[in-house]
Design an enzyme around this catalytic site. Structure first.
Site, mmCIF file in Angstrom:
data_model
loop_
_atom_site.group_PDB
_atom_site.id
_atom_site.type_symbol
_atom_site.label_atom_id
_atom_site.label_comp_id
_atom_site.label_asym_id
_atom_site.label_seq_id
_atom_site.Cartn_x
_atom_site.Cartn_y
_atom_site.Cartn_z
ATOM 1 N N TRP A 35 1.364 -0.517 -1.709
ATOM 2 C CA TRP A 35 0.763 -1.394 -0.687
ATOM 3 C C TRP A 35 1.464 -2.747 -0.599
ATOM 4 O O TRP A 35 1.177 -3.539 0.284
ATOM 5 C CB TRP A 35 -0.716 -1.624 -0.988
ATOM 6 C CG TRP A 35 -1.586 -0.411 -0.818
ATOM 7 C CD1 TRP A 35 -1.231 0.783 -0.246
ATOM 8 C CD2 TRP A 35 -2.952 -0.271 -1.223
ATOM 9 N NE1 TRP A 35 -2.294 1.642 -0.262
ATOM 10 C CE2 TRP A 35 -3.360 1.027 -0.852
ATOM 11 C CE3 TRP A 35 -3.867 -1.115 -1.845
ATOM 12 C CZ2 TRP A 35 -4.655 1.500 -1.096
ATOM 13 C CZ3 TRP A 35 -5.156 -0.651 -2.096
ATOM 14 C CH2 TRP A 35 -5.543 0.635 -1.723
ATOM 15 N N LYS A 36 2.330 -3.037 -1.555
ATOM 16 C CA LYS A 36 3.007 -4.353 -1.611
ATOM 17 C C LYS A 36 1.931 -5.458 -1.569
ATOM 18 O O LYS A 36 0.860 -5.265 -2.128
ATOM 19 C CB LYS A 36 4.022 -4.455 -0.477
ATOM 20 C CG LYS A 36 4.983 -3.257 -0.465
ATOM 21 C CD LYS A 36 6.141 -3.409 0.470
ATOM 22 C CE LYS A 36 7.023 -2.162 0.387
ATOM 23 N NZ LYS A 36 8.243 -2.259 1.176
ATOM 24 N N HIS A 53 11.511 -2.961 -8.107
ATOM 25 C CA HIS A 53 11.580 -2.833 -6.642
ATOM 26 C C HIS A 53 12.603 -3.838 -6.089
ATOM 27 O O HIS A 53 12.693 -4.963 -6.573
ATOM 28 C CB HIS A 53 10.203 -3.066 -6.031
ATOM 29 C CG HIS A 53 10.147 -2.622 -4.599
ATOM 30 N ND1 HIS A 53 10.683 -3.371 -3.583
ATOM 31 C CD2 HIS A 53 9.661 -1.493 -4.023
ATOM 32 C CE1 HIS A 53 10.522 -2.719 -2.435
ATOM 33 N NE2 HIS A 53 9.902 -1.583 -2.680
ATOM 34 N N GLU A 96 15.624 4.035 -3.458
ATOM 35 C CA GLU A 96 15.205 3.316 -2.256
ATOM 36 C C GLU A 96 16.368 2.481 -1.711
ATOM 37 O O GLU A 96 16.535 1.321 -2.110
ATOM 38 C CB GLU A 96 14.035 2.374 -2.584
ATOM 39 C CG GLU A 96 12.783 3.086 -3.029
ATOM 40 C CD GLU A 96 11.545 2.277 -2.675
ATOM 41 O OE1 GLU A 96 10.610 2.870 -2.139
ATOM 42 O OE2 GLU A 96 11.534 1.055 -2.908
ATOM 43 N N SER A 144 11.018 3.978 4.635
ATOM 44 C CA SER A 144 10.614 4.447 5.969
ATOM 45 C C SER A 144 10.143 5.905 5.983
ATOM 46 O O SER A 144 10.425 6.654 6.921
ATOM 47 C CB SER A 144 11.750 4.231 6.977
ATOM 48 O OG SER A 144 12.033 2.846 7.106
ATOM 49 N N GLY A 147 5.740 2.841 1.525
ATOM 50 C CA GLY A 147 5.270 1.470 1.729
ATOM 51 C C GLY A 147 4.382 1.393 2.963
ATOM 52 O O GLY A 147 3.203 1.755 2.928
ATOM 53 N N GLY A 148 4.948 0.945 4.079
ATOM 54 C CA GLY A 148 4.189 0.701 5.314
ATOM 55 C C GLY A 148 3.246 1.828 5.698
ATOM 56 O O GLY A 148 2.076 1.586 6.043
#
Ligand code: PGA
Length: 220
Positions: A10-11, A96, A145, A183, A204-205
């Protein structure tokens, strides 16, 4: 069927209330996960609440942190040492690229973080940017990543990710699982997870919305 790791990163997003709403929204998406391991990495402030909710609702979710401190317990204001994170999290993302870039974390610091995590029985999910990124001793799970794929809508090709995954395993005998991140969406996830050497994804997003994340779990 191989084991798959589906990791939500979720960062720096979601309040604790929003984290609980997400978990409630996910419940139906967890009906048939078979051999998939779902790991949710929330901001530190919500890790304990997420862990308690998961336990009390018996959800098939593992709890992760997004980092552990390079310092032990003691006079280190603002830090969260691995021994504290381990009360709630079984996994932690370490290395990260956003932390390497924004906080100047280098290979030496990351090695210490991995050691601290392992010492507290937290399993590191160690991020690498390409096959030449050094992987600290004892790391079993790596997330490949590529920086240009993170948050851009331009993922790497599954073929290139597979090539890197294979190279990473060849170079680092102890690595058992290589995940792909950058992505990932419900549309492209299966093109990565069907590759022989890719054991899952770091999302992530697209992990922020429980419906989209449920759909990622179903599609892979
Ligand atoms: P993204 O981020 O899925 O938003 O590209 C992945 C990550 O940085 O872990």
């Amino acid at each position: 069927m191989k084991d798959l790791y589906i990791v939500a990163n979720w960062k720096a997003n979601k309040t604790t209330t929003e984290a609980l709403e997400w978990l409630a929204g996910m419940s139906s998406g967890l009906a048939d996960i078979s051999s998939k391991k779902i790991i949710v990495c929330s901001p530190f402030i919500s890790v304990a609440t997420v862990s308690e909710f998961v336990k009390s609702n018996n959800l098939p979710i593992e709890v992760g942190a997004q980092d552990v401190s390079a310092f032990p317990l003691g006079a280190y204001t603002g830090e969260v040492p691995a021994a504290l994170a381990a009360k709630h999290a079984r996994y932690s993302i370490i290395g990260h690229s956003e932390r390497r870039q924004n906080l100047g974390e280098n290979d030496e610091v990351l090695q210490t973080k991995v050691k601290n995590a392992q010492g507290a029985r937290i399993e590191p999910i160690f991020c690498i940017q390409n096959e030449n990124t050094p992987v600290p001793a004892g790391v079993r799970i790596v997330a490949y990543e590529p920086i240009e794929a993170i948050g851009t809508g331009n993922p790497d090709t599954p073929e290139d990710a597979e090539r890197v995954a294979r190279a990473v395993k060849e170079k680092n005998g102890q690595v058992e699982h290589v995940l792909y991140g950058g992505s990932v969406t419900s549309e492209n996830v299966s093109s990565f997870t069907k590759m022989d050497n890719i054991s899952g994804v770091l999302v992530g997003g697209a992990s922020l919305d429980p419906e989209e994340f449920s759909s990622i779990i179903k599609q892979c």
